[in-house]
Motif scaffolding. Structure first.
Motif, PDB file in Angstrom:
ATOM      1  N   ALA A  22       0.630  -1.401   0.035  1.00 48.87           N
ATOM      2  CA  ALA A  22       0.113   0.070  -0.058  1.00 48.87           C
ATOM      3  C   ALA A  22       0.782   1.251  -0.077  1.00 48.87           C
ATOM      4  CB  ALA A  22      -1.015  -0.165   1.119  1.00 48.87           C
ATOM      5  N   LEU A  23       2.259   1.018   0.132  1.00 48.25           N
ATOM      6  CA  LEU A  23       3.179   2.242   0.249  1.00 48.25           C
ATOM      7  C   LEU A  23       3.029   3.274  -0.944  1.00 48.25           C
ATOM      8  CD1 LEU A  23       6.320   1.249   1.969  1.00 48.25           C
ATOM      9  CD2 LEU A  23       4.417   2.822   2.928  1.00 48.25           C
ATOM     10  N   PRO A  24       2.919   2.855  -2.243  1.00 49.39           N
ATOM     11  CA  PRO A  24       2.667   3.616  -3.265  1.00 49.39           C
ATOM     12  C   PRO A  24       1.653   4.282  -3.225  1.00 49.39           C
ATOM     13  CG  PRO A  24       3.216   1.422  -4.086  1.00 49.39           C
ATOM     14  CD  PRO A  24       3.076   1.162  -2.506  1.00 49.39           C
ATOM     15  N   VAL A  25       0.462   3.958  -2.759  1.00 50.70           N
ATOM     16  CA  VAL A  25      -0.656   4.791  -2.546  1.00 50.70           C
ATOM     17  C   VAL A  25      -0.421   5.850  -1.388  1.00 50.70           C
ATOM     18  CG1 VAL A  25      -3.330   4.775  -1.748  1.00 50.70           C
ATOM     19  CG2 VAL A  25      -2.200   2.671  -2.882  1.00 50.70           C
ATOM     20  N   LEU A  26       0.260   5.510  -0.529  1.00 50.61           N
ATOM     21  CA  LEU A  26       0.518   6.542   0.712  1.00 50.61           C
ATOM     22  C   LEU A  26       1.549   7.535  -0.160  1.00 50.61           C
ATOM     23  CD1 LEU A  26       0.337   7.466   3.611  1.00 50.61           C
ATOM     24  CD2 LEU A  26       2.674   6.122   3.876  1.00 50.61           C
TER      25      LEU A  26
END
Ligand SMILES: Nc1ncnc2c1ncn2[C@@H]1O[C@H](COP(=O)(O)OP(=O)(O)O)[C@@H](O)[C@H]1O
Ligand SMILES: [Mg+2]
Lengths: 322, 273
Positions: free
Chosen positions: B153-157
């Motif tokens: 999910a980091l890319p979304v962050l």
């Protein structure tokens, strides 16, 4: 070719931040100044506090937008070519809190080397050379907060040389320094011009500094240039007349005399006031009489060699002090 | 050549602000402690009010039944958001009032590079904080979530981050004009906190606040991150598209409004400028 060309430059500030419905009052800080600085010249802007010196420096270094007028630095327009100018100039700003006190001298210079795009292969050598030049190499890893005022100023000058600028702007470079540091800084500036071919535009309100250091001087007062010449040329304005210095004891104010005299020194401990100006022989007795009537006790009346201060007093009726 | 110079400048700014940060040793410790106690208490209040860890109401609203997991994910997003906002604004304000900003602004470095350099340090700091908090919460509250999914999910962050940076720049532009920016920044932080959807789902807010929460970049980031962690990218495509749109908008508007603001500051001449 000129390093700095200034045409009718003006700056006015709003007294308060303009908001809708707020009536704006303006301070005219610079009221249309024009001058040129040649390449390799040491040019001084001499004037009392509030004359508009810092405002001028900030406009020329692209930190402030002029209200009117034009200026070119090395041929670049200050309004349009800010980045090109910034690469080729540097400045020492007024005051003491301009560098990062929580970093060492070395770290400060490293930071500025990077934001001035100093090439990586030159960075280390350049920083070392500059720190040695200003005599801070031994203390390079100390935090700036532990430096004396004079050391901080020497570091500020090293910072101003980090991008090997063609033109240097120095705003009151010796303000608040002790005598020794002032001498160092002045000699250093002179050498930058004589040995390295830099162009320097400095401001000062110390007339001795302007007189000893500068090739040419513009005297600035209330946002206007009121005289511009070499130090000798400027002194010719008063050479024929006699510079008189009167020391007296007395209460009350001796500003705004009906003669072009100004208070140049005030020794509040002993209550001694020193007045200076041009008064010819016939006027002198009247002046003394006037002062005595005002309750002054005359200590001495002396003739002096005219200085730039006399030029300023003659032109404005006021002294250069704060 | 140009690009390399700019990257070196970026690195120079990051190193500088990192060094300055390190010089405030006590702050670092109090920062970490404050965050920990604050979030710890928020978590305990949440558990106290629902009476149990697993709330059917929360499950209905958000798809998460475990409040603590929900809140820890939200908190991580919020932590990011606040570091940008306050960090950004304070890094300008501190330098503006200390008098050190002028020399940086007089240098040829691009303004965006200067800000991003400062932000880089903050991201790094956020990551350090997270790596202290998260394991602690995991151990103390027995948080259960798939860590691998979180990494995913980091890319979304980071997409959300662009919008948060935009917010930060816009706020920095305003702060240039304030004599005493403290209260403004505090109010802004409170607002962001309340509308971030970190500790509770924004759907429990009154309608007007819900809309505000939706148009600030924080809650949409929390929601998208949570959805990805719980259900994967496919199911979250709606949230992600909205976030991308919103983030880009904020990034652009934030940058432009800062530019305008600084230009105006150069015109009217701020005292500390
Ligand atoms: N940011 C500002 N806002 C309003 N007035 C200013 C500002 N900066 C300077 N001034 C005013 O402009 C005039 C010139 O100031 P300055 O350029 O600092 O003079 P100097 O450097 O010669 O002492 C002064 O009257 C000063 O009060
Ligand atoms: Mg000044």
């Amino acid at each position: 070719m000129y390093a700095v060309e200034v045409f009718n430059l003006k700056k006015r500030y709003p007294k308060k931040i303009p908001l809708p419905l707020r009536k704006v009052e303006w301070v005219e800080a610079v009221k249309g100044i024009t001058f040129k600085v040649k390449k390799g010249e040491l040019f001084g802007l001499l004037g009392p506090n509030g004359a508009g010196k810092t405002t001028t420096i900030k406009m020329l270094t692209t930190l402030l937008e002029p209200t009117e007028g034009e200026a070119r630095i090395l041929g670049y327009n200050i309004r349009k070519d800010a980045r090109e100018i910034r690469k080729r100039i540097n400045l020492v700003a007024e005051g003491e809190r301009t560098l990062y006190w929580r970093l060492s001298a070395y770290e400060n210079l490293k930071y500025f080397a990077r934001i001035y795009y100093v090439p990586k292969r030159e960075e280390k050598e350049r920083i070392e050379e500059l720190l040695k030049l200003v005599g801070l190499w031994e203390r390079k890893d100390d935090l700036v907060m532990n430096y004396s005022r004079g050391m901080k100023q020497r570091l500020a000058i090293a910072k101003a040389l980090i991008n090997d600028p063609e033109v240097l702007f120095l705003d009151e470079p010796t303000l608040g320094l002790d005598v020794q540091s002032s001498i160092f800084v002045r000699e250093f500036i002179r050498k930058l011009v004589d040995e390295r071919g830099k162009t320097v535009l400095l401001t000062t309100h110390y007339m001795v500094e302007a007189e000893q250091l500068c090739d040419r001087i513009a005297i600035i007062d209330h946002g206007r240039i009121i005289a511009l010449d070499t130090p000798d040329g400027l002194k010719k304005l008063v050479r024929d007349e006699d510079a008189v210095e009167i020391r007296l004891k007395g209460k009350g104010t001796f500003d705004n005399l009906p003669w072009r005299m100004a208070v140049v020194d005030e020794d509040s401990e002993r209550g001694i006031i020193t007045l200076r100006g041009q008064v010819d022989e016939e006027e002198l007795p009247k002046l003394v009489e006037w002062l005595v009537k005002k309750g002054a006790k005359i200590i001495s009346v002396e003739q002096k060699e005219p200085t730039l201060e006399d030029v300023f007093i003659k032109l404005t009726g006021r002294g250069l002090r704060d | 050549m140009e690009v390399i110079n700019e990257l070196r400048a970026l690195y120079g700014v990051a190193v500088k602000s990192w060094r300055i940060f390190l010089s405030y040793k006590i702050w670092f410790i109090s920062d970490v402690m404050l965050g920990f106690f604050f979030v710890g208490q928020a978590l305990l209040i949440g558990i106290g009010l629902t009476g149990e860890r697993n709330s059917p109401a929360l499950q209905r609203l958000t798809g998460y039944s475990d409040y603590v997991t929900f809140a820890v994910l939200g908190f991580m997003v919020l932590g990011f958001g606040l570091t940008f906002l306050s960090g950004f604004v304070w890094s300008v304000v501190d330098e503006l009032y200390a008098g050190t900003l002028e020399y940086s602004f007089a240098a040829p470095i691009r303004r965006l590079t200067f800000f991003m350099g400062n932000v880089l340090t903050r991201i790094f700091l956020s990551l350090i904080y997270m790596s202290i908090y998260v394991p602690l919460f995991v151990v103390i509250f027995e948080v259960r979530f798939n860590f691998l999914n979180f990494i995913k999910a980091l890319p979304v962050l980071f997409v959300g981050t662009a919008g948060m940076i935009g917010m930060g720049m816009a706020a920095a532009g305003i702060v240039l004009y304030l004599k005493d920016p403290g209260p403004f920044i505090t109010i802004l932080e409170m607002l962001v906190f309340a509308l971030s959807g970190a500790m509770y789902p924004i759907s429990i807010l009154p309608r007007g606040l819900q809309i505000m929460a939706k148009i600030l970049p924080y809650a949409p980031t929390s929601e998208a991150v949570r959805k990805v962690v719980a259900y994967g990218y496919e199911k979250a495509s709606g949230e992600i598209s909205y976030l991308i749109f919103l983030s880009l908008l904020y990034a652009l508007l934030g940058y432009l409004s800062y530019k305008w603001s600084e230009k105006r500051a150069r015109t009217i001449g701020l005292k500390s400028y």
